[in-house]
Design a protein around this motif. Structure first.
Motif, PDB file in Angstrom:
ATOM      1  N   LEU A 149       0.699  -1.065   0.043  1.00 55.85           N
ATOM      2  CA  LEU A 149      -0.158   0.134  -0.040  1.00 55.85           C
ATOM      3  C   LEU A 149       0.885   1.332   0.045  1.00 55.85           C
ATOM      4  O   LEU A 149       2.112   1.180   0.429  1.00 55.85           O
ATOM      5  CB  LEU A 149      -0.851  -0.031   1.352  1.00 55.85           C
ATOM      6  N   VAL A 150       0.244   2.294  -0.251  1.00 56.94           N
ATOM      7  CA  VAL A 150       0.953   3.714  -0.323  1.00 56.94           C
ATOM      8  C   VAL A 150       0.171   4.461   0.948  1.00 56.94           C
ATOM      9  O   VAL A 150      -1.153   4.500   0.623  1.00 56.94           O
ATOM     10  CB  VAL A 150       1.069   4.539  -1.495  1.00 56.94           C
ATOM     11  N   TYR A 151       0.708   4.950   1.821  1.00 58.10           N
ATOM     12  CA  TYR A 151       0.095   5.878   2.706  1.00 58.10           C
ATOM     13  C   TYR A 151       0.468   7.333   2.765  1.00 58.10           C
ATOM     14  O   TYR A 151       1.627   7.644   2.325  1.00 58.10           O
ATOM     15  CB  TYR A 151       0.796   5.314   4.310  1.00 58.10           C
ATOM     16  N   TYR A 152      -0.435   7.989   2.801  1.00 55.05           N
ATOM     17  CA  TYR A 152      -0.604   9.431   2.729  1.00 55.05           C
ATOM     18  C   TYR A 152      -0.502   9.668   4.417  1.00 55.05           C
ATOM     19  O   TYR A 152      -1.627   9.614   4.876  1.00 55.05           O
ATOM     20  CB  TYR A 152      -1.669  10.278   2.276  1.00 55.05           C
ATOM     21  N   VAL A 153       0.297  10.256   5.024  1.00 55.33           N
ATOM     22  CA  VAL A 153       0.601  10.375   6.257  1.00 55.33           C
ATOM     23  C   VAL A 153       0.588  11.886   6.906  1.00 55.33           C
ATOM     24  O   VAL A 153       1.357  12.850   6.578  1.00 55.33           O
ATOM     25  CB  VAL A 153       1.843   9.592   7.098  1.00 55.33           C
ATOM     26  N   GLY A 154      -0.088  12.012   8.061  1.00 54.62           N
ATOM     27  CA  GLY A 154       0.018  13.388   8.717  1.00 54.62           C
ATOM     28  C   GLY A 154       0.070  13.150  10.193  1.00 54.62           C
ATOM     29  O   GLY A 154      -0.338  12.260  10.601  1.00 54.62           O
ATOM     30  N   GLY A 155       1.143  14.087  10.734  1.00 55.32           N
ATOM     31  CA  GLY A 155       1.337  14.081  12.274  1.00 55.32           C
ATOM     32  C   GLY A 155       2.630  14.344  12.545  1.00 55.32           C
ATOM     33  O   GLY A 155       3.462  14.815  11.787  1.00 55.32           O
ATOM     34  N   THR A 156       3.198  14.521  13.679  1.00 59.51           N
ATOM     35  CA  THR A 156       4.407  14.964  14.082  1.00 59.51           C
ATOM     36  C   THR A 156       5.354  13.837  13.770  1.00 59.51           C
ATOM     37  O   THR A 156       5.087  12.529  13.764  1.00 59.51           O
ATOM     38  CB  THR A 156       4.365  15.054  15.871  1.00 59.51           C
ATOM     39  N   ASP A 157       6.741  14.391  13.845  1.00 60.14           N
ATOM     40  CA  ASP A 157       7.755  13.312  13.467  1.00 60.14           C
ATOM     41  C   ASP A 157       7.771  12.240  14.604  1.00 60.14           C
ATOM     42  O   ASP A 157       8.107  11.268  14.450  1.00 60.14           O
ATOM     43  CB  ASP A 157       9.068  14.150  13.405  1.00 60.14           C
ATOM     44  N   GLU A 158       7.629  12.692  15.673  1.00 54.57           N
ATOM     45  CA  GLU A 158       7.811  11.574  17.023  1.00 54.57           C
ATOM     46  C   GLU A 158       6.707  10.508  16.733  1.00 54.57           C
ATOM     47  O   GLU A 158       7.127   9.269  16.753  1.00 54.57           O
ATOM     48  CB  GLU A 158       7.459  12.143  18.234  1.00 54.57           C
ATOM     49  N   ALA A 159       5.281  10.827  16.263  1.00 52.86           N
ATOM     50  CA  ALA A 159       4.475  10.025  16.239  1.00 52.86           C
ATOM     51  C   ALA A 159       4.475   8.979  15.178  1.00 52.86           C
ATOM     52  O   ALA A 159       4.266   7.780  15.258  1.00 52.86           O
ATOM     53  CB  ALA A 159       2.969  10.794  16.106  1.00 52.86           C
ATOM     54  N   LEU A 160       5.041   9.442  14.069  1.00 54.98           N
ATOM     55  CA  LEU A 160       5.410   9.014  12.872  1.00 54.98           C
ATOM     56  C   LEU A 160       6.375   7.788  13.051  1.00 54.98           C
ATOM     57  O   LEU A 160       6.553   6.854  12.461  1.00 54.98           O
ATOM     58  CB  LEU A 160       5.735   9.537  11.518  1.00 54.98           C
ATOM     59  N   ARG A 161       7.544   8.316  13.835  1.00 53.71           N
ATOM     60  CA  ARG A 161       8.805   7.430  14.052  1.00 53.71           C
ATOM     61  C   ARG A 161       8.215   6.153  15.146  1.00 53.71           C
ATOM     62  O   ARG A 161       8.703   5.178  14.620  1.00 53.71           O
ATOM     63  CB  ARG A 161       9.728   8.345  14.902  1.00 53.71           C
ATOM     64  N   GLU A 162       7.425   6.414  15.929  1.00 51.93           N
ATOM     65  CA  GLU A 162       6.918   5.213  16.425  1.00 51.93           C
ATOM     66  C   GLU A 162       5.994   4.407  15.691  1.00 51.93           C
ATOM     67  O   GLU A 162       5.859   3.222  16.121  1.00 51.93           O
ATOM     68  CB  GLU A 162       6.275   5.892  17.993  1.00 51.93           C
TER      69      GLU A 162
END
Length: 301
Positions: free
Chosen positions: A63-76
């Motif tokens: 899949l391809v994800y379009y992601v929104g959020g903080t760097d910390e949240a995405l890192r986790e």
């Protein structure tokens, strides 16, 4: 949108700073931001993770994800997303990924609406529809969407992969955003109107390519080509889910389709009711009369 917020509210009582919540719904950016606010007030992290891809891609983890959020949240949260994806695009803060997803669906809906109109024109000229498909395959505007949908449209195969009512919901979101920014989105409005017409005729659960029904009413004889490209796994609201993760601890909450369907009060409204058993030629007659009235009012002969 309300279902997303209600689900997050229910989850919030159990959330702790160890949790990461993933929201995969296609909703208005403001609704996504409101959901994030509920989660973050509990000290948990929130990742907006809209996705696109085929059914096969989902099974293969492509899949391809379009992601929104903080760097910390995405890192986790990245390890969880990587398990089902081939690419993760970090769009920006929460809400921006939803805007991108709606924008891409605008192009998809407009592409199929224009294809339906093009097929109507080709048929009106007495040309084989297969010649149009053949010509499009070597045209610069050919796309993966057309490759998947045109063969099915010629076969009048409207088995749902992404339904009329779900695409209509996304076009309504686009229209609401446009209204708030004083934007005139004529093409999106036209696609929305045709989807709404199909909903009124009782075809809300069919694939959104059913907009072709306005122009074609009988199967195309002898066309049996099968598309070798898999259908896109769009975010039909029946498939929207939220995942909460804390190390090895993961919670999945699946929102039911009925809860996420767009408001029963559509952007467009018509006086009276439309009978799904009305003659199929009615939309064509209305369109023809509108064209005549338009020409007379503009002085054309």
């Amino acid at each position: 949108d309300d279902a997303l917020l209600q689900t997050v509210e229910q989850l919030s009582e159990k959330l702790t700073p160890r949790h990461v919540i993933f929201a995969h719904s296609t909703v208005a950016p403001d609704s996504m931001r409101a959901a994030a606010d509920i989660v973050e007030r509990r000290g948990a992290r929130f990742v907006e993770a809209c996705f696109t891809g085929s059914k096969g891609a989902a099974e293969k983890g492509e899949l391809v994800y379009y992601v929104g959020g903080t760097d910390e949240a995405l890192r986790e949260g990245r390890p969880i997303l990587e398990a089902s994806s081939k690419q993760i695009l970090h769009i920006g803060p929460v809400g921006q990924a939803s805007a991108i997803k709606v924008a891409t669906n605008m192009v998809t809906a407009a592409s199929i609406q224009s294809a339906a109109e093009a097929l109507a024109l080709v048929q009106a000229q007495g040309l084989p529809l297969e010649k149009f498909v053949e010509a499009m395959r070597v045209n610069a505007s050919y796309s993966g969407t057309l490759a998947m949908k045109l063969p099915k449209m010629l076969e009048r195969d409207f088995a749902p992969h992404f339904s009329v009512k779900h695409m209509l919901k996304d076009m309504q979101i686009a229209s609401q955003i446009a209204l708030s920014h004083y934007l005139d989105l004529g093409v999106t409005a036209a696609a929305r109107n045709q989807l709404f017409e199909q909903l009124q005729w009782g075809h809300g659960d069919d694939d959104y390519s059913a907009v072709l029904r306005k122009y074609f009413h009988e199967p195309s004889p002898g066309y049996s080509e099968e598309s070798e490209i898999q259908e896109p796994l769009e975010q039909s609201n029946a498939e929207e889910w939220i995942t909460a993760s804390a190390g090895a601890e993961t919670q999945n909450v699946e929102a039911q389709e009925e809860d996420l369907v767009a408001s029963p009060e559509p952007v467009l409204s018509f006086g009276g009711t439309m009978n799904a058993a009305a003659p199929a030629a009615a939309p064509l007659r209305r369109g023809f009369l509108k064209q005549l009235l338009s020409r007379f009012s503009s002085g054309e002969e």
